[in-house]
Write an enzyme that holds these catalytic residues in place. Sequence first.
Site, PDB file in Angstrom:
ATOM      1  N   ARG A   1       0.842  -1.199   0.000  1.00  0.00           N
ATOM      2  CA  ARG A   1       0.000   0.000   0.000  1.00  0.00           C
ATOM      3  C   ARG A   1       0.879   1.252   0.000  1.00  0.00           C
ATOM      4  O   ARG A   1       1.327   1.706   1.054  1.00  0.00           O
ATOM      5  CB  ARG A   1      -0.912   0.004   1.220  1.00  0.00           C
ATOM      6  CG  ARG A   1      -1.874   1.187   1.256  1.00  0.00           C
ATOM      7  CD  ARG A   1      -2.736   1.128   2.516  1.00  0.00           C
ATOM      8  NE  ARG A   1      -3.680   2.233   2.567  1.00  0.00           N
ATOM      9  CZ  ARG A   1      -4.538   2.432   3.558  1.00  0.00           C
ATOM     10  NH1 ARG A   1      -4.571   1.606   4.582  1.00  0.00           N
ATOM     11  NH2 ARG A   1      -5.365   3.462   3.541  1.00  0.00           N
TER      12      ARG A   1
ATOM     13  N   ASP B   1      -5.045   4.957  13.736  1.00  0.00           N
ATOM     14  CA  ASP B   1      -4.108   5.362  12.698  1.00  0.00           C
ATOM     15  C   ASP B   1      -4.580   6.671  12.087  1.00  0.00           C
ATOM     16  O   ASP B   1      -5.422   7.366  12.665  1.00  0.00           O
ATOM     17  CB  ASP B   1      -3.942   4.261  11.649  1.00  0.00           C
ATOM     18  CG  ASP B   1      -5.263   3.896  10.955  1.00  0.00           C
ATOM     19  OD1 ASP B   1      -6.249   4.653  11.095  1.00  0.00           O
ATOM     20  OD2 ASP B   1      -5.312   2.855  10.282  1.00  0.00           O
TER      21      ASP B   1
END
Length: 542
Positions: free
Chosen positions: A158, A441
């Site tokens: 990613r 996050d």
Amino acid sequence: MSEVILLQSPPPKLEEVQKKIFSVGALEFLANLHKEFDEDIDQLYKNRRKRSVELHTSFKLDFKKSPERLDRSWTIAPLPFRLQNRHLDLGDVSASNTAHFESALNTNVQGIQVDFDDGHCPTWRNQLLAFQNIYLAVNGKLHGAPLSISTCPVLMLRPRAWNMIEHNILIDGKEAIGPLVDFAILMYHNAKKLYEANSGPYFYLSKLEGAGEAKLWNNIFIWAQHQLGIPQGTIKACVLIENIISTFEMEEILYALREHSLGLNCGIWDYCASIISKFGSRREFLLPDRNKYVNMDRHFLSSYMRLVIATCHARAAPATGGMAAATLRPGADAADKESKEVINKILDAKLKEIEAGVDGFMVYDSRVVPHVNELWNKNGSTPNQISKQLTVQITAEDLLTIPSGGVTLQGLRHNVAVSIMFIYHWLAGIGHFFYNGNVEDSATAEISRTQIWQWIRFAPFLEDDPKKQVTAKLVEKAAASFSAHAHKNLCRSNAERKRLTAARYMSIELFLARNPPEFITSYLNDNHKFRTLHNKALLSNL
């Protein structure tokens, strides 16, 4: 060859790593990639700015009547064997954390979201460690990991999203583009080996705004495969639908990537934050307390998930649900009462997604993996549910009608705490952290800080104290109270205390901004405080 300048000297003990990762061949590949797509990326940024102005001045968002949407005959290219079962991925795995990465490679899951985005902080040291660990894993040389990449869970790489600039690299006098750096280095060092092992290269693509950006990625894939001599269509990519604009262009996104598509993924908190970012200055888009009123059972989010599933399955593509962020206590036994409650909560939520038709989803805590695998064994007799075709009639109103509900003092305090703690950890070079039993996050920091900004803007009354409104003063009081608690219980050194103070005031700056930045990671990545903390060498040392 284009001129490429690395503005950072290698961190201690990473001199050889930097030399190997940024070899002459890798730098040439990176430079050529930038040269090939520089104008297209500049146009992407211009399109984003133009669209943002249009949405703020004349609100209009609806489904296109495009040729690819009207043509019901096409599907994405067939998926390779290793991608036909994607029941379970581990999420938020930053390869810069060697122990966590090694543990993930030994976990009984189908894939690992190897994250350079939401759960990763892109300091120069972290970048080097992540690139190195991935290279070692792919080549069977990472200590404690399987010797063959073909026996590991597939690596779902990613790269950073388009909003992230790589300030540590200059190419022809211009700062490099974060996602291009990640993609180029990962491809140059690993693509052939992954292809030979029938294990990739496979990607997650974050924060796309529409099909035009998917088409750009597709062109990048075609160019890279040609340059590296691997067959066209080898790269497969799953697009995270975490921007409200992309929700209206899912058909077109799949079509743009049809030779390289690995379907679509739901990202609830970035998605909700994007609604506030695009439309949050309008009262009808006031999002209530997210912990109490915002979940996948709400109509606007259940409509979003059903549309993702229906769109994917109609095009023979897998649909991936979100990540279970709940974690067990450190050192806790999965059999104890508290752990069982957490696991059952995760299983209940994920069963709903399976019943809705998703083909897989993510968890963070590897200790819950056996329980989730058992859930799939009981409820998923096939590798995927693509044959489960949904007929849905989802309208723009379904996706854009915000649920009713109010604001609670507890919800306000939680959002303030997550915002401060994310910045605190980011300044320390850490991309995710644990708070109140969840992994947090940039996605949760994004929704937390945008909600606080919006609540200050509209000053709703508190549910638990109907005479009291959300104000800047109330938010500052909550920030001061949390910081005092964290100062006492978290900070052990003067540097940590300074970092906490900086995080508090940077959070307040975001909460009160007249025109807040769209992405918290851009705000932090471009901030002089962060760059000063992690820049050990500048041009004067070259």
